[in-house]
Design a protein around this motif. Structure first.
Motif, PDB file in Angstrom:
ATOM      1  N   ASN A 150      22.775  71.692  12.847  1.00  0.00           N
ATOM      2  CA  ASN A 150      23.456  70.404  12.748  1.00  0.00           C
ATOM      3  C   ASN A 150      24.150  70.079  14.065  1.00  0.00           C
ATOM      4  O   ASN A 150      24.630  70.977  14.758  1.00  0.00           O
ATOM      5  CB  ASN A 150      24.493  70.428  11.629  1.00  0.00           C
ATOM      6  N   ARG A 151      24.220  68.791  14.361  1.00  0.00           N
ATOM      7  CA  ARG A 151      24.907  68.297  15.549  1.00  0.00           C
ATOM      8  C   ARG A 151      25.659  67.022  15.166  1.00  0.00           C
ATOM      9  O   ARG A 151      25.183  66.238  14.360  1.00  0.00           O
ATOM     10  CB  ARG A 151      23.935  67.943  16.679  1.00  0.00           C
ATOM     11  N   VAL A 152      26.812  66.811  15.803  1.00  0.00           N
ATOM     12  CA  VAL A 152      27.556  65.565  15.641  1.00  0.00           C
ATOM     13  C   VAL A 152      27.315  64.729  16.887  1.00  0.00           C
ATOM     14  O   VAL A 152      27.513  65.210  18.008  1.00  0.00           O
ATOM     15  CB  VAL A 152      29.059  65.826  15.428  1.00  0.00           C
ATOM     16  N   LEU A 153      26.868  63.502  16.685  1.00  0.00           N
ATOM     17  CA  LEU A 153      26.563  62.617  17.805  1.00  0.00           C
ATOM     18  C   LEU A 153      27.861  62.071  18.410  1.00  0.00           C
ATOM     19  O   LEU A 153      28.770  61.669  17.670  1.00  0.00           O
ATOM     20  CB  LEU A 153      25.687  61.456  17.353  1.00  0.00           C
ATOM     21  N   PRO A 154      27.951  62.022  19.733  1.00  0.00           N
ATOM     22  CA  PRO A 154      29.167  61.509  20.358  1.00  0.00           C
ATOM     23  C   PRO A 154      29.264  59.984  20.305  1.00  0.00           C
ATOM     24  O   PRO A 154      30.330  59.423  20.508  1.00  0.00           O
ATOM     25  CB  PRO A 154      29.040  61.985  21.817  1.00  0.00           C
ATOM     26  N   GLN A 155      28.168  59.300  20.001  1.00  0.00           N
ATOM     27  CA  GLN A 155      28.142  57.846  19.991  1.00  0.00           C
ATOM     28  C   GLN A 155      28.546  57.285  18.627  1.00  0.00           C
ATOM     29  O   GLN A 155      28.381  57.926  17.613  1.00  0.00           O
ATOM     30  CB  GLN A 155      26.742  57.321  20.324  1.00  0.00           C
ATOM     31  N   ALA A 156      29.041  56.056  18.654  1.00  0.00           N
ATOM     32  CA  ALA A 156      29.306  55.287  17.440  1.00  0.00           C
ATOM     33  C   ALA A 156      28.287  54.152  17.393  1.00  0.00           C
ATOM     34  O   ALA A 156      27.687  53.801  18.410  1.00  0.00           O
ATOM     35  CB  ALA A 156      30.722  54.722  17.462  1.00  0.00           C
ATOM     36  N   ILE A 157      28.096  53.593  16.191  1.00  0.00           N
ATOM     37  CA  ILE A 157      27.144  52.489  16.043  1.00  0.00           C
ATOM     38  C   ILE A 157      27.743  51.424  15.137  1.00  0.00           C
ATOM     39  O   ILE A 157      28.297  51.722  14.076  1.00  0.00           O
ATOM     40  CB  ILE A 157      25.778  52.989  15.512  1.00  0.00           C
ATOM     41  N   GLY A 158      27.670  50.183  15.603  1.00  0.00           N
ATOM     42  CA  GLY A 158      28.208  49.054  14.845  1.00  0.00           C
ATOM     43  C   GLY A 158      27.219  48.537  13.823  1.00  0.00           C
ATOM     44  O   GLY A 158      26.067  48.984  13.757  1.00  0.00           O
ATOM     45  N   PRO A 159      27.657  47.556  13.023  1.00  0.00           N
ATOM     46  CA  PRO A 159      26.772  46.972  12.019  1.00  0.00           C
ATOM     47  C   PRO A 159      25.573  46.290  12.662  1.00  0.00           C
ATOM     48  O   PRO A 159      25.683  45.680  13.729  1.00  0.00           O
ATOM     49  CB  PRO A 159      27.648  45.934  11.317  1.00  0.00           C
ATOM     50  N   ARG A 160      24.421  46.419  12.020  1.00  0.00           N
ATOM     51  CA  ARG A 160      23.180  45.760  12.445  1.00  0.00           C
ATOM     52  C   ARG A 160      22.844  46.062  13.904  1.00  0.00           C
ATOM     53  O   ARG A 160      22.394  45.205  14.648  1.00  0.00           O
ATOM     54  CB  ARG A 160      23.264  44.248  12.223  1.00  0.00           C
ATOM     55  N   ALA A 161      23.056  47.311  14.313  1.00  0.00           N
ATOM     56  CA  ALA A 161      22.791  47.708  15.698  1.00  0.00           C
ATOM     57  C   ALA A 161      21.799  48.863  15.728  1.00  0.00           C
ATOM     58  O   ALA A 161      21.621  49.581  14.748  1.00  0.00           O
ATOM     59  CB  ALA A 161      24.092  48.127  16.374  1.00  0.00           C
ATOM     60  N   ALA A 162      21.159  49.029  16.883  1.00  0.00           N
ATOM     61  CA  ALA A 162      20.255  50.158  17.116  1.00  0.00           C
ATOM     62  C   ALA A 162      20.790  50.940  18.304  1.00  0.00           C
ATOM     63  O   ALA A 162      21.296  50.360  19.269  1.00  0.00           O
ATOM     64  CB  ALA A 162      18.846  49.674  17.388  1.00  0.00           C
ATOM     65  N   LEU A 163      20.677  52.246  18.217  1.00  0.00           N
ATOM     66  CA  LEU A 163      21.211  53.131  19.249  1.00  0.00           C
ATOM     67  C   LEU A 163      20.155  54.154  19.640  1.00  0.00           C
ATOM     68  O   LEU A 163      19.766  54.990  18.823  1.00  0.00           O
ATOM     69  CB  LEU A 163      22.454  53.849  18.702  1.00  0.00           C
ATOM     70  N   PRO A 164      19.660  54.088  20.877  1.00  0.00           N
ATOM     71  CA  PRO A 164      18.737  55.145  21.314  1.00  0.00           C
ATOM     72  C   PRO A 164      19.524  56.421  21.605  1.00  0.00           C
ATOM     73  O   PRO A 164      20.528  56.387  22.309  1.00  0.00           O
ATOM     74  CB  PRO A 164      18.103  54.574  22.582  1.00  0.00           C
ATOM     75  N   VAL A 165      19.085  57.521  21.025  1.00  0.00           N
ATOM     76  CA  VAL A 165      19.721  58.822  21.232  1.00  0.00           C
ATOM     77  C   VAL A 165      18.697  59.682  21.951  1.00  0.00           C
ATOM     78  O   VAL A 165      17.613  59.941  21.432  1.00  0.00           O
ATOM     79  CB  VAL A 165      20.131  59.465  19.889  1.00  0.00           C
ATOM     80  N   ARG A 166      19.032  60.147  23.140  1.00  0.00           N
ATOM     81  CA  ARG A 166      18.062  60.858  23.967  1.00  0.00           C
ATOM     82  C   ARG A 166      18.602  62.200  24.437  1.00  0.00           C
ATOM     83  O   ARG A 166      19.805  62.369  24.627  1.00  0.00           O
ATOM     84  CB  ARG A 166      17.693  60.031  25.203  1.00  0.00           C
ATOM     85  N   ASP A 167      17.686  63.111  24.642  1.00  0.00           N
ATOM     86  CA  ASP A 167      17.944  64.394  25.302  1.00  0.00           C
ATOM     87  C   ASP A 167      19.063  65.217  24.671  1.00  0.00           C
ATOM     88  O   ASP A 167      19.937  65.725  25.362  1.00  0.00           O
ATOM     89  CB  ASP A 167      18.225  64.175  26.795  1.00  0.00           C
ATOM     90  N   ILE A 168      19.004  65.365  23.353  1.00  0.00           N
ATOM     91  CA  ILE A 168      19.937  66.274  22.686  1.00  0.00           C
ATOM     92  C   ILE A 168      19.319  67.666  22.718  1.00  0.00           C
ATOM     93  O   ILE A 168      18.248  67.893  22.144  1.00  0.00           O
ATOM     94  CB  ILE A 168      20.208  65.854  21.229  1.00  0.00           C
ATOM     95  N   GLN A 169      19.974  68.590  23.396  1.00  0.00           N
ATOM     96  CA  GLN A 169      19.479  69.966  23.462  1.00  0.00           C
ATOM     97  C   GLN A 169      20.014  70.733  22.264  1.00  0.00           C
ATOM     98  O   GLN A 169      21.185  70.636  21.925  1.00  0.00           O
ATOM     99  CB  GLN A 169      19.903  70.615  24.765  1.00  0.00           C
ATOM    100  N   ASP A 170      19.128  71.507  21.641  1.00  0.00           N
ATOM    101  CA  ASP A 170      19.487  72.182  20.397  1.00  0.00           C
ATOM    102  C   ASP A 170      19.066  73.649  20.398  1.00  0.00           C
ATOM    103  O   ASP A 170      18.413  74.112  19.473  1.00  0.00           O
ATOM    104  CB  ASP A 170      18.851  71.455  19.209  1.00  0.00           C
ATOM    105  N   GLY A 171      19.423  74.363  21.408  1.00  0.00           N
ATOM    106  CA  GLY A 171      19.193  75.802  21.404  1.00  0.00           C
ATOM    107  C   GLY A 171      17.757  76.194  21.663  1.00  0.00           C
ATOM    108  O   GLY A 171      16.889  75.357  21.887  1.00  0.00           O
ATOM    109  N   PRO A 172      17.491  77.496  21.620  1.00  0.00           N
ATOM    110  CA  PRO A 172      16.153  77.998  21.942  1.00  0.00           C
ATOM    111  C   PRO A 172      15.127  77.629  20.874  1.00  0.00           C
ATOM    112  O   PRO A 172      15.437  77.531  19.692  1.00  0.00           O
ATOM    113  CB  PRO A 172      16.332  79.504  22.018  1.00  0.00           C
ATOM    114  N   VAL A 173      13.901  77.423  21.327  1.00  0.00           N
ATOM    115  CA  VAL A 173      12.784  77.098  20.440  1.00  0.00           C
ATOM    116  C   VAL A 173      12.396  78.332  19.633  1.00  0.00           C
ATOM    117  O   VAL A 173      12.283  79.430  20.179  1.00  0.00           O
ATOM    118  CB  VAL A 173      11.571  76.604  21.262  1.00  0.00           C
ATOM    119  N   ILE A 174      12.200  78.157  18.337  1.00  0.00           N
ATOM    120  CA  ILE A 174      11.654  79.219  17.497  1.00  0.00           C
ATOM    121  C   ILE A 174      10.159  79.278  17.811  1.00  0.00           C
ATOM    122  O   ILE A 174       9.467  78.253  17.699  1.00  0.00           O
ATOM    123  CB  ILE A 174      11.888  78.921  16.004  1.00  0.00           C
TER     124      ILE A 174
END
Length: 135
Positions: free
Chosen positions: A89-113
């Motif tokens: 699990n990760r908590v996104l640092p961004q907030a999003i308003g009503p009827r909006a779109a937010l591109p979320v890019r390059d979240i690193q999540d530890g080593p690949v299984i």
């Protein structure tokens, strides 16, 4: 025959909902849509010889009333037979308003299984604020 038709009509009328679904409360799972999901194995090693999971997606807030922040998402990893082999699990640092779109890019999540062949992203929970007052 006429009483039977009347009874059928009354039963059908009574079964119909008189209210529209209650959309006047925040529900992150309902309101936040994830699409355009991309999962890559980065060349940037998390540890020597182990590539890192890198995620990207677009988050869309379909609510007309609520803004969301502290959005927690879960990354699930699956093997070639679609059995879940890991998650985080990760908590996104961004907030999003009503009827909006937010591109979320390059979240690193530890080593690949090593057995991982696919990944998904799911909204777990989020904090909400009423951004627009109902009319």
């Amino acid at each position: 025959m006429k009483p039977l038709l009347c009874l059928l009509f009354l039963t059908a009328f009574a079964c119909q909902s008189k209210k529209s679904p209650d959309l006047d409360h925040a529900d992150a799972y309902r309101d936040l849509l994830i699409d355009r999901v991309v999962w890559n194995k980065s060349d940037v090693a998390h540890s020597p010889g182990s590539p890192t999971n890198v995620h990207g997606f677009t988050l869309t807030n379909t609510s007309e009333l609520y803004a969301y922040h502290q959005i927690e998402v879960r990354f699930d990893y699956f093997d070639s037979t679609y059995h879940k082999i890991g998650s985080s699990n990760r908590v996104l640092p961004q907030a999003i308003g009503p009827r909006a779109a937010l591109p979320v890019r390059d979240i690193q999540d530890g080593p690949v299984i090593p057995a991982a062949r696919s990944a998904t992203v799911t909204v777990v929970k989020a904090e909400s604020d009423r951004a627009v007052s109902p009319e």
